[in-house]
Design an enzyme around this catalytic site. Sequence first.
Site, PDB file in Angstrom:
ATOM      1  N   LYS A 268       0.801  -1.295   0.026  1.00  0.00           N
ATOM      2  CA  LYS A 268       0.067  -0.061   0.028  1.00  0.00           C
ATOM      3  C   LYS A 268       0.964   1.148   0.288  1.00  0.00           C
ATOM      4  O   LYS A 268       1.713   1.176   0.903  1.00  0.00           O
ATOM      5  CB  LYS A 268      -0.980  -0.007   1.177  1.00  0.00           C
ATOM      6  CG  LYS A 268      -1.739   0.959   1.330  1.00  0.00           C
ATOM      7  CD  LYS A 268      -2.864   0.961   2.328  1.00  0.00           C
ATOM      8  CE  LYS A 268      -2.388   2.064   3.603  1.00  0.00           C
ATOM      9  NZ  LYS A 268      -3.469   2.103   4.529  1.00  0.00           N
ATOM     10  N   HIS A 272       0.782  11.809   0.333  1.00  0.00           N
ATOM     11  CA  HIS A 272       0.298  12.746   1.411  1.00  0.00           C
ATOM     12  C   HIS A 272       0.154  14.079   0.978  1.00  0.00           C
ATOM     13  O   HIS A 272      -0.898  14.815   1.295  1.00  0.00           O
ATOM     14  CB  HIS A 272       1.401  12.659   2.700  1.00  0.00           C
ATOM     15  CG  HIS A 272       1.320  13.534   3.858  1.00  0.00           C
ATOM     16  ND1 HIS A 272      -0.052  13.406   4.395  1.00  0.00           N
ATOM     17  CD2 HIS A 272       1.995  14.372   4.404  1.00  0.00           C
ATOM     18  CE1 HIS A 272      -0.105  14.228   5.275  1.00  0.00           C
ATOM     19  NE2 HIS A 272       1.150  14.750   5.424  1.00  0.00           N
TER      20      HIS A 272
END
Length: 385
Positions: A268, A272
């Site tokens: 994963k 951000h």
Amino acid sequence: MPNTHDVIVCGLGGMGSAAAAHLARRGLRVAGFDAFHPPHDRGASHGSTRIIRQSYFEDPAYVPLLLRAYELWRELEQRRGGELLVETGGLMLGPPDSSVVQGSLRSARTHGLPHEFLDAREIRRRFPAFAPDDDMVALHEKAAGFLWCEPSVQAHLDDAAAGGAELHFDEPVLAWSATAEGGVTVHTPRGEYSAGQLALTPGPWAPAVLADLGLPLQITRAVLCWFDPPGGVEPFEPGRFPIWIWEKSAHEATYGFPAVDGPGGGVKTAFHVTPKVEQCTPETIDRTIRAADSEQLRASLRGLLPGLDGPLLQAKTCLYSSTPDAHFVISPHPQHPQIQIACGFSGHGFKFCSVVGEVLADLVTTGRSRHDLGLFSPGRFSRSG
Ligand SMILES: Cc1cc2nc3c(=O)[nH]c(=O)nc-3n(C[C@H](O)[C@H](O)[C@H](O)COP(=O)(O)OP(=O)(O)OC[C@H]3O[C@@H](n4cnc5c(N)ncnc54)[C@H](O)[C@@H]3O)c2cc1C
């Protein structure tokens, strides 16, 4: 009429479930409400895992909260039985002058946290999946790792229920108000409830639930992607591969996890700080996954993790609730001291759920917190103009 409860918690996601647990464990009569049935995937607390770390680049002021958060997660694990926090080590990567590297170093040095400083050669030697450019460096921290997010929310809800909290799922709070007597009233489709105090933990619904405060919150779409490494997951397995955050530039940062989502689960990663910000609300977010979502991420990651450039296995949307300075909002309501608010977690709040629950319980029961909450005051937005 006497109050039906001592305290009502509105929103039982990451933060609200923790607040309800801490309040119920202190013997208060707690009622918690959620519009859905948490842990659910409509807000901000889903998608398997969340990073937790201590050398906090965002500001050294978070470190005391983090140290307490670790303790409280471990206590919750003990009480509820089951692993929530996994320490895998973490790499905070970027150019030497990047805020991820400089900020992490500053927090580590200010608080004497164990860490190592690695140059690009050392990063490649220790963690062969990483192929950083020669001018990149990293802070490595052993205590960093991840939390299983849905089990963490569930553990706090179980803790709350075990402490006697009444949990009302699929029952949205339609309106709340402060009463003349210094208490609160809450309306839902099923009725009216009254309490001495209220904790508002509405996540990305904060602009609606806290409309009276006009907080400068930006709700944005975030996408989590699970890739299938063409050469197999071995180089990405825990032990060989840490959690990581990479500040590529001031406008682009990515992060990721080791391969922990089971056989065929892939690896994963996500943005951000994304070069393309998409504002939305929990009602208007486009939850369908577009080819561009994974392609942009893949293109960005080629410069660091070339072995990850494989098929997309799965992707999920999530919501960030960001403040202008990316610091949280945790405070008594400026007009109503019997109401506590916690929102604006700016894409880095989950690791703090355990301690934010304790802080909210302290504010409800004593009106103060042992932690310095100055950084999180909503007053900073009006002061700054
Ligand atoms: C893609 C992504 C990756 C992230 N990665 C990390 C990470 O690695 N590490 C980290 O620390 N943080 C991370 N975060 C941030 C973290 O997940 C959030 O800060 C945290 O989950 C916020 O919790 P919350 O309780 O504020 O919101 P939520 O968990 O969304 O809870 C809000 C709840 O309020 C309920 N609600 C809203 N309005 C009402 C109403 N009127 N009545 C009743 N109920 C209501 C909602 O149904 C919801 O259950 C990430 C976030 C995303 C989206």
